[in-house]
Design an enzyme around this catalytic site. Structure first.
Site, short mmCIF file in Angstrom:
data_model
loop_
_atom_site.label_atom_id
_atom_site.label_comp_id
_atom_site.label_asym_id
_atom_site.label_seq_id
_atom_site.Cartn_x
_atom_site.Cartn_y
_atom_site.Cartn_z
CB ALA A 33 -0.97 0.00 1.18
CG HIS A 38 5.88 2.89 1.77
ND1 HIS A 38 4.51 2.97 1.70
CD2 HIS A 38 6.16 2.17 2.88
CE1 HIS A 38 3.98 2.31 2.73
NE2 HIS A 38 4.96 1.83 3.47
P1 AMP Z 1 5.20 -0.21 6.48
O1 AMP Z 1 4.79 -0.56 5.09
O2 AMP Z 1 4.23 0.66 7.18
O3 AMP Z 1 5.65 -1.40 7.27
O4 AMP Z 1 6.49 0.69 6.32
C1 AMP Z 1 7.60 0.27 5.58
C2 AMP Z 1 8.74 1.23 5.79
O5 AMP Z 1 8.34 2.53 5.37
C3 AMP Z 1 9.15 1.34 7.26
O6 AMP Z 1 10.57 1.46 7.33
C4 AMP Z 1 8.47 2.60 7.69
O7 AMP Z 1 9.11 3.26 8.76
C5 AMP Z 1 8.56 3.44 6.43
N1 AMP Z 1 7.52 4.47 6.42
C6 AMP Z 1 6.18 4.29 6.48
N2 AMP Z 1 5.56 5.49 6.51
C7 AMP Z 1 6.54 6.44 6.50
C8 AMP Z 1 6.55 7.87 6.56
N3 AMP Z 1 5.43 8.57 6.61
N4 AMP Z 1 7.75 8.48 6.52
C9 AMP Z 1 8.91 7.77 6.46
N5 AMP Z 1 8.96 6.44 6.42
C10 AMP Z 1 7.79 5.78 6.44
#
Ligand code: AMP
Length: 294
Positions: A33, A38
């Site tokens: 998503a 990301h």
């Molecule tokens: P997730 O898909 O939520 O598990 O996130 C995957 C990676 O993207 C992780 O390293 C998160 O910390 C990073 N991430 C998600 N949202 C953000 C954001 N708003 N700013 C920076 N990194 C993000």
């Protein structure tokens, strides 16, 4: 052309070929998503490595009972397009039984860092995270792995694990990315109604206010926490925690303490059933810019 792979053996072939031609590999683990947060990580990886891989895997072991594993948004086709546009060469999207072979029994636990903040509300969450990231380190091997500081505690745990288990990896943290209205970008923001989103803005707004107070000299933990808690409660955010913690150990400061060293202000709360997190290092990170409440 971006390739999509589902098997570790295919990935190992890819990384071997890259290493043979002297290229470095950058890896951005995600649950899909994909949003601009990301994609900022993908671009960061691209600046640091020759070939970038995005992994898309909704990791079952990091969800607790009653959490949103089943309804978590999944759209591999769109994620693949977005990853390609941001410069990825490969998307790794395995099935659950590949990452967790039948009969599996192994978990990775990172001690103290997993017990504070989100660890208090989501008991097995970080064990699931550490386990899946360790598996990804083993699939991709040497490389530059980029994680977001949106999940600050997760980043600290992964850094600790990489060092403790001697993984031949470089872990890089990327600053948190916000939407135009100031809300931290998250795949879970899709769940928010307009009203819930308006209320959720009290999270970055309270970070902004606490940071301003900090910059004006406020160091009393209790007073800073009360500012944040008051603003969240008035907006109808159900607080999991609003904590001031040491940036390295993540030990939470008591209300009676005065802040001395570098401090993380971390918030987790639920708005209309959606759990959101946000954070900033006081006096260091770019503070959110949020419209005052109408
Ligand atoms: P997730 O898909 O939520 O598990 O996130 C995957 C990676 O993207 C992780 O390293 C998160 O910390 C990073 N991430 C998600 N949202 C953000 C954001 N708003 N700013 C920076 N990194 C993000």
């Amino acid at each position: 052309m971006v390739q999509v792979m589902t098997q570790p053996e295919q990935v190992r072939h890819f990384t071997r070929e890259r290493a043979r031609s002297g290229e470095t590999v950058g890896v951005v683990p995600t649950m899909g998503a994909l949003h601009q947060g990301h994609l900022a990580l993908v671009r960061e990886a691209k600046r640091r490595a020759d070939a970038v891989v995005v992994t898309v895997f909704v990791n079952p072991t990091q969800f607790g009972p009653g959490e949103d594993f089943d309804k978590y948004p999944r759209n591999l086709e769109r994620d693949t397009e977005l990853a390609a546009e941001a410069g990825a060469a490969l998307v790794f999207a395995p099935e659950a039984d590949v990452m967790y072979p039948r009969g599996e029994q192994t978990r990775v636990q990172v001690g103290g860092l997993s017990s504070t903040l989100c660890g208090r509300c989501r008991p097995d969450h970080f064990e699931g995270v550490a386990t899946i990231v360790a598996k990804l380190f083993n699939v991709f091997g040497e490389g530059i792995y980029v994680f977001g500081r949106k999940d600050y505690q997760q980043l600290r745990i992964i850094e600790r694990m990489a060092e403790d288990l001697l993984f031949p990896v470089q872990v890089v943290g990327h600053p948190l990315v916000r939407d135009d209205d100031g809300l931290a970008l998250s795949s879970r923001n899709q769940y928010l109604s307009d009203d819930a989103r308006r209320r959720a803005l009290s999270i970055p707004r309270s970070l902004q206010a606490a940071n301003a107070a900090y910059l004006a000299g406020e160091r009393q933990v209790g007073r800073l926490r009360e500012m944040v808690r008051g603003a969240l409660t008035r907006s109808g955010v159900a607080i999991d925690y609003a904590a001031l913690a040491d940036v390295d150990s993540l030990r939470e400061h008591e209300d009676v303490e005065q802040l001395g060293g570098r401090t993380l202000l971390a918030i987790a709360g639920r708005v209309g059933g959606t759990r959101l997190i946000d954070n900033m290092v006081l006096g260091e990170d770019e503070p959110p810019i949020v419209e005052p409440q109408a």
